[in-house]
Design an enzyme around this catalytic site. Structure first.
Site, PDB file in Angstrom:
ATOM      1  N   ARG A   1       0.817  -1.232   0.000  1.00 19.43           N
ATOM      2  CA  ARG A   1       0.000   0.000   0.000  1.00 19.43           C
ATOM      3  C   ARG A   1       0.846   1.276   0.000  1.00 19.43           C
ATOM      4  O   ARG A   1       0.454   2.288   0.594  1.00 19.43           O
ATOM      5  CB  ARG A   1      -0.939   0.053   1.211  1.00 19.43           C
ATOM      6  CG  ARG A   1      -2.139  -0.849   1.081  1.00 19.43           C
ATOM      7  CD  ARG A   1      -3.217  -0.472   2.095  1.00 19.43           C
ATOM      8  NE  ARG A   1      -4.026  -1.626   2.433  1.00 19.43           N
ATOM      9  CZ  ARG A   1      -5.032  -2.079   1.685  1.00 19.43           C
ATOM     10  NH1 ARG A   1      -5.375  -1.468   0.580  1.00 19.43           N
ATOM     11  NH2 ARG A   1      -5.714  -3.155   2.060  1.00 19.43           N
TER      12      ARG A   1
ATOM     13  N   ARG B   1      -3.166   6.458   1.592  1.00 25.30           N
ATOM     14  CA  ARG B   1      -3.680   7.636   2.290  1.00 25.30           C
ATOM     15  C   ARG B   1      -2.688   8.325   3.214  1.00 25.30           C
ATOM     16  O   ARG B   1      -2.916   9.456   3.626  1.00 25.30           O
ATOM     17  CB  ARG B   1      -4.935   7.252   3.088  1.00 25.30           C
ATOM     18  CG  ARG B   1      -6.191   7.236   2.224  1.00 25.30           C
ATOM     19  CD  ARG B   1      -7.429   7.200   3.091  1.00 25.30           C
ATOM     20  NE  ARG B   1      -7.661   5.868   3.630  1.00 25.30           N
ATOM     21  CZ  ARG B   1      -8.274   5.624   4.786  1.00 25.30           C
ATOM     22  NH1 ARG B   1      -8.685   6.634   5.554  1.00 25.30           N
ATOM     23  NH2 ARG B   1      -8.475   4.386   5.194  1.00 25.30           N
TER      24      ARG B   1
ATOM     25  N   ARG C   1      -6.825  11.540  -4.940  1.00 27.09           N
ATOM     26  CA  ARG C   1      -8.089  10.856  -4.672  1.00 27.09           C
ATOM     27  C   ARG C   1      -9.246  11.854  -4.591  1.00 27.09           C
ATOM     28  O   ARG C   1     -10.342  11.575  -5.078  1.00 27.09           O
ATOM     29  CB  ARG C   1      -7.991  10.051  -3.377  1.00 27.09           C
ATOM     30  CG  ARG C   1      -9.291   9.339  -3.121  1.00 27.09           C
ATOM     31  CD  ARG C   1      -9.240   8.286  -2.071  1.00 27.09           C
ATOM     32  NE  ARG C   1     -10.613   8.029  -1.628  1.00 27.09           N
ATOM     33  CZ  ARG C   1     -10.967   7.080  -0.809  1.00 27.09           C
ATOM     34  NH1 ARG C   1     -10.067   6.274  -0.331  1.00 27.09           N
ATOM     35  NH2 ARG C   1     -12.217   6.924  -0.470  1.00 27.09           N
TER      36      ARG C   1
ATOM     37  N   ASP D   1      -7.500  -2.516  -6.971  1.00 27.72           N
ATOM     38  CA  ASP D   1      -8.123  -3.193  -5.836  1.00 27.72           C
ATOM     39  C   ASP D   1      -8.339  -4.656  -6.214  1.00 27.72           C
ATOM     40  O   ASP D   1      -8.590  -4.966  -7.372  1.00 27.72           O
ATOM     41  CB  ASP D   1      -9.465  -2.536  -5.505  1.00 27.72           C
ATOM     42  CG  ASP D   1     -10.009  -3.027  -4.186  1.00 27.72           C
ATOM     43  OD1 ASP D   1      -9.635  -2.474  -3.142  1.00 27.72           O
ATOM     44  OD2 ASP D   1     -10.787  -4.018  -4.183  1.00 27.72           O
TER      45      ASP D   1
ATOM     46  N   TYR E   1     -15.002 -13.019  -0.246  1.00 24.33           N
ATOM     47  CA  TYR E   1     -15.747 -11.758  -0.390  1.00 24.33           C
ATOM     48  C   TYR E   1     -17.027 -11.950  -1.198  1.00 24.33           C
ATOM     49  O   TYR E   1     -18.066 -11.365  -0.901  1.00 24.33           O
ATOM     50  CB  TYR E   1     -14.898 -10.711  -1.102  1.00 24.33           C
ATOM     51  CG  TYR E   1     -13.930  -9.952  -0.226  1.00 24.33           C
ATOM     52  CD1 TYR E   1     -14.391  -9.077   0.767  1.00 24.33           C
ATOM     53  CD2 TYR E   1     -12.560 -10.064  -0.413  1.00 24.33           C
ATOM     54  CE1 TYR E   1     -13.497  -8.358   1.548  1.00 24.33           C
ATOM     55  CE2 TYR E   1     -11.664  -9.349   0.364  1.00 24.33           C
ATOM     56  CZ  TYR E   1     -12.135  -8.500   1.348  1.00 24.33           C
ATOM     57  OH  TYR E   1     -11.268  -7.791   2.116  1.00 24.33           O
TER      58      TYR E   1
END
Lengths: 356, 356
Positions: free
Chosen positions: B27, B31, B40, B77, B154
């Protein structure tokens, strides 16, 4: 003292011969049972239930009355200890537990008291006494505590968390502060478990829910070593009988050898470790408790029976196995499926205890 | 094709000699970087960002521009594949991902298409091509996919979960149905990764985020075996160079031996396994990638440096190590602390690669 009518569980923990594999279920007194939900509604909320010895006794006995289980476990919460240390425990609807006063600084740690089991925590000791009376010797009663590391993680974080960044932040950045907090928790947990033993707990369990979040080196230092120190302080005999100690680190499958040298009589296993492989690793140093995935109970009774057979066969012949789930039972489980689990263990396990 | 100026990462994955231990960060485009948050915000939301190749390229390059990292990773993703299979992916503010159409029945599975990488997933392939251009050979580009089991978990659950009870319910109760779903995902993931390789990915990684929730037996059957089948189908050469494959099962530390026999060139490790111990277990069969706890980055630069030293020393002398965190970097990390990590690896690792 009433004579213990079923000591299968205590014997298995001491690796003594039994006629069949004893069974209990983590969170066996819980929301999957309609009678539990009724008692909890009566109590108003979870904390009221924990603090009321009569209602604690009621829910502790419910699964014993319904199923053929070999041990009862005190109905309580691991966060009673931090609550008694002044952190102000609250459970907010739809969320987990939260502390009003989390621990963040050296001053926060300095002012933490070591709670007196018969003082602030007397309601737990009263629950133990009440349950022992209610059980009337049917099965042994397990007392428990969170491990020092697990309690510290909640106390620093202030609430549940996916990775306990605040707690780990203290551990990585100020390890001496974390050790100071753990020292206080070692004393508190040892006193708490000794209080439960004096009040009548016939076995005790350390729940190390968050030890598995650590690296091997940090696990040994911040989780296992404090547990070892707790165990060393326990009065492990009561009513003329040894009080066995169980240790359960969720996600600790890589460290079983070290755990087996901690003074515990039995290790709890989650389902990520094969129980036969675990037995080969720890030899005859400790008993093993586990380790069915709680999600198996969503499957059909036939599949549940197959899983029971598979775990019994993996452990193999001989003593030292206590059947359990690898984690607490889920609230959505059908009690009929628990009955299927109990029946399968009762029917399939005697073959593993027959004389060779 | 532009010549690759820094191939340290690819060489380490193939266990070839390097001058220092290469480093990238799971990652790394995320963020914690103010420049990422700005891009973003421009995109509006996370899915828009994933579906815009130019903005994907922008955020992929940001950590490469800021830090001295040895590999870039495609910004995307893992749920793009189920989305392309018709499940309707959405990210709701303050929650995780959720599918409008989860998979529950045999009919649901039958109607799932195998997405064409240059069709529904063309935006990902375009991102790979755009990033390769933008990188201009500075460092190699990593492509990736979720593992079949992780995607299946998922898809059945419909959203993230602590224990994926619905997915496990299907696995325990209707294993043949779960295998049918996994078969489709093996085909989809293999096609997706081959598409990324054809578009320019120079290494690929399988993220098995939820394999660690399984028992050893179920891990081998439902997670590792499908990954092995994916790897067997990959076109592992491109532009005259081998395309290495990395496999990362979070919580899979107990199963490294089996993972090392899966066809992967490298295994990602989380921090619950000692990397030196892991190296002894897998020998020279695979390279190892990892494994600092991301929470260490909350500590001071001095402590970060100590942890880097400890991991480098645990792996020891010689090739086959790619430094990384044991899981994705947290959004709250100070970028200065990442700079301290990068500097520590750059300064401390050459000693482990000096001729003996």
């Amino acid at each position: 003292m009433t004579e213990l009518k079923n000591d299968r569980f205590l014997r298995a923990l001491m690796r003594q011969p039994v006629d069949r594999t004893p069974l209990w279920i983590m969170r066996q007194a819980g929301r999957y049972l309609p009678e539990y939900r009724a008692t909890r509604a009566k109590a108003g909320n979870f904390l009221n239930l924990c603090k009321n010895p009569e209602l604690c006794c009621e829910v502790t006995l419910q699964p014993i009355d319904r199923f053929d289980l070999d041990a009862a476990i005190l109905f309580s919460d691991i966060l009673t200890v931090p609550d008694a240390m002044g952190l102000g425990l609250g459970f907010h609807e739809g969320e987990g537990p939260r502390f009003a006063n989390p621990v963040r600084t050296a001053a926060d740690i300095d002012k933490l008291p070591i709670p007196d089991p018969e003082g602030e925590l007397r309601y737990v000791m009263d629950a133990v006494r009440t349950i022992r009376e209610g059980l009337d010797g049917r099965v042994p009663l397990i007392g428990f505590s969170g491990s020092p590391w697990t309690l510290a993680a909640y106390m620093v974080e202030g609430e549940g968390s996916r990775d306990f960044s605040k707690a780990k932040g203290m551990m990585f950045d100020r390890p001496e502060l974390m050790e100071k907090l753990l020292d206080k928790l070692v004393q508190s947990v040892a006193a708490y478990l000794n209080g439960q033993i004096a009040a009548g707990a016939q076995a005790v369990m350390l729940f190390d829910t968050w030890g598995g979040l650590l690296s091997p080196r940090d696990y040994l230092r911040f989780s296992l070593e404090p547990m070892r120190r707790v165990i060393a302080q326990l009065k492990r005999e009561n009513e003329g009988r040894k009080v066995p100690v169980m240790m359960f680190t969720k996600g600790g499958g890589q460290w079983l050898e070290a755990m087996a040298d901690s003074g515990a009589d039995a290790l709890g296993l989650d389902w990520t470790t094969d129980i036969g492989e675990a037995r080969r690793r720890v030899g005859d140093r400790v008993a093993l408790q586990g380790n069915m995935d709680p999600n198996v109970l969503y499957a059909s009774p036939e599949r549940i029976r197959e899983e029971v057979a598979s775990i019994l066969s993996a452990y193999g012949h001989g003593h030292g196995h206590v059947f359990n789930l690898g984690h607490g039972i889920h609230p959505g489980i059908n009690p009929e499926h628990v009955a299927a689990l109990v029946q399968a263990v009762r029917e399939l396990s005697p073959a593993y205890h027959a004389p060779a």
